[in-house]
Design a protein around this motif. Structure first.
Motif, PDB file in Angstrom:
ATOM      1  N   GLN A  25      45.970 -25.761  -8.618  1.00  0.00           N
ATOM      2  CA  GLN A  25      46.947 -25.759  -7.540  1.00  0.00           C
ATOM      3  C   GLN A  25      47.239 -27.140  -6.961  1.00  0.00           C
ATOM      4  OE1 GLN A  25      48.758 -22.942  -6.722  1.00  0.00           O
ATOM      5  NE2 GLN A  25      47.731 -22.353  -8.608  1.00  0.00           N
TER       6      GLN A  25
ATOM      7  N   SER B 164      44.172 -16.709  -9.912  1.00  0.00           N
ATOM      8  CA  SER B 164      45.198 -17.558 -10.509  1.00  0.00           C
ATOM      9  C   SER B 164      44.506 -18.574 -11.397  1.00  0.00           C
ATOM     10  CB  SER B 164      46.005 -18.291  -9.430  1.00  0.00           C
ATOM     11  OG  SER B 164      46.925 -19.177 -10.034  1.00  0.00           O
TER      12      SER B 164
ATOM     13  N   LYS C  14      47.960 -19.223  -1.251  1.00  0.00           N
ATOM     14  CA  LYS C  14      47.080 -20.353  -1.552  1.00  0.00           C
ATOM     15  C   LYS C  14      46.698 -20.366  -3.026  1.00  0.00           C
ATOM     16  CE  LYS C  14      44.958 -20.735   3.039  1.00  0.00           C
ATOM     17  NZ  LYS C  14      43.689 -20.622   3.820  1.00  0.00           N
ATOM     18  N   CYS C  15      46.679 -19.195  -3.635  1.00  0.00           N
ATOM     19  CA  CYS C  15      46.297 -19.079  -5.046  1.00  0.00           C
ATOM     20  C   CYS C  15      47.492 -19.080  -5.976  1.00  0.00           C
ATOM     21  CB  CYS C  15      45.505 -17.793  -5.275  1.00  0.00           C
ATOM     22  SG  CYS C  15      43.968 -17.698  -4.337  1.00  0.00           S
TER      23      CYS C  15
END
Length: 224
Positions: free
Chosen positions: A80, A76, A26-27
């Motif tokens: 995203q 991160s 997800k990151c």
């Protein structure tokens, strides 16, 4: 980890592992390629309690995750959400004997060492390898950025965007590129460009062949 030693796993074991990896994915967008290939393994794992053999490519994906998790800091810096604009453009090209690439005002060219040419690699592998070389050269400067890559090899574009290939060499290059992207926190999108439009990298990949390519490159970049 224990997964590196495994040659068999049950569906329940794999689902547990994937749950943890999907949290990281997800990151880190570029790591999702390796999640999708593992997910594709699940439908054939019935009954769920039975151990199933883990193939070579599956184990290589596990090795990729092991390598990445060892250095991942849990953060991160790349947004995203889907992106339609980019921060930089790079283009590469390869011949059977050399490679080259350009990014902004910087460029590189290199004749392949004997170790590479003697192996008799097909051109799609060399084109993909050249993208990896570009990422190794410029990756540190791309941290936190979105890069548009142009390449005139349709096979290269397909494997890097899908993560699917029957050729182990192409998959090895894909793993290395996405390792660099994940570790240095940049995003890559690879688009196909017709060979006749990929002029600067074309001359760079042939730089070692004769002076005409050096002269042509100089003429094309005079205004830059």
């Amino acid at each position: 980890s224990q997964w590196q030693q495994k040659t068999f796993a049950t569906r329940r074991e794999l689902e547990s592992l994937l749950g943890k990896l999907m949290f990281i994915a997800k990151c880190v967008r570029s790591s999702r390629l390796f999640i999708s290939r593992m997910l594709a393994f699940l439908p054939g794992m019935f009954p769920p309690h039975r151990p199933y053999p883990l193939g070579d490519e599956f184990r290589k994906d596990l090795a990729w995750w092991s390598r990445f998790v060892a250095v991942y800091n849990g953060v991160s810096i790349i947004p995203q959400e889907p992106w339609s604009s980019y921060d930089g453009v790079a283009a590469t090209d390869a011949t059977l004997t050399g490679c080259g690439g350009v990014c902004g005002l910087e460029f590189f060219h290199r004749e392949f060492p004997d170790l590479v040419t003697a192996a008799g690699h097909h051109i799609a592998f060399l084109e993909t390898l050249t993208l990896v070389v570009a990422a190794k050269i410029w990756g540190p400067a791309w941290r936190g950025k979105r890069l548009q890559f142009y390449c005139d090899s349709a096979d290269t574009v397909y494997v890097l965007n899908s993560g699917k290939a029957k050729d182990p060499g192409l998959l090895a290059c894909a793993r290395e590129l996405w390792w660099l992207a994940s570790n240095m926190e940049f995003q890559v999108r690879v688009n196909h460009i017709p060979g006749e439009e990929n002029r600067l990298p074309d001359h760079l990949s042939r730089w070692h062949m004769n002076q005409s390519h050096r002269h042509a490159f100089s003429q094309l970049t005079d205004h830059m």
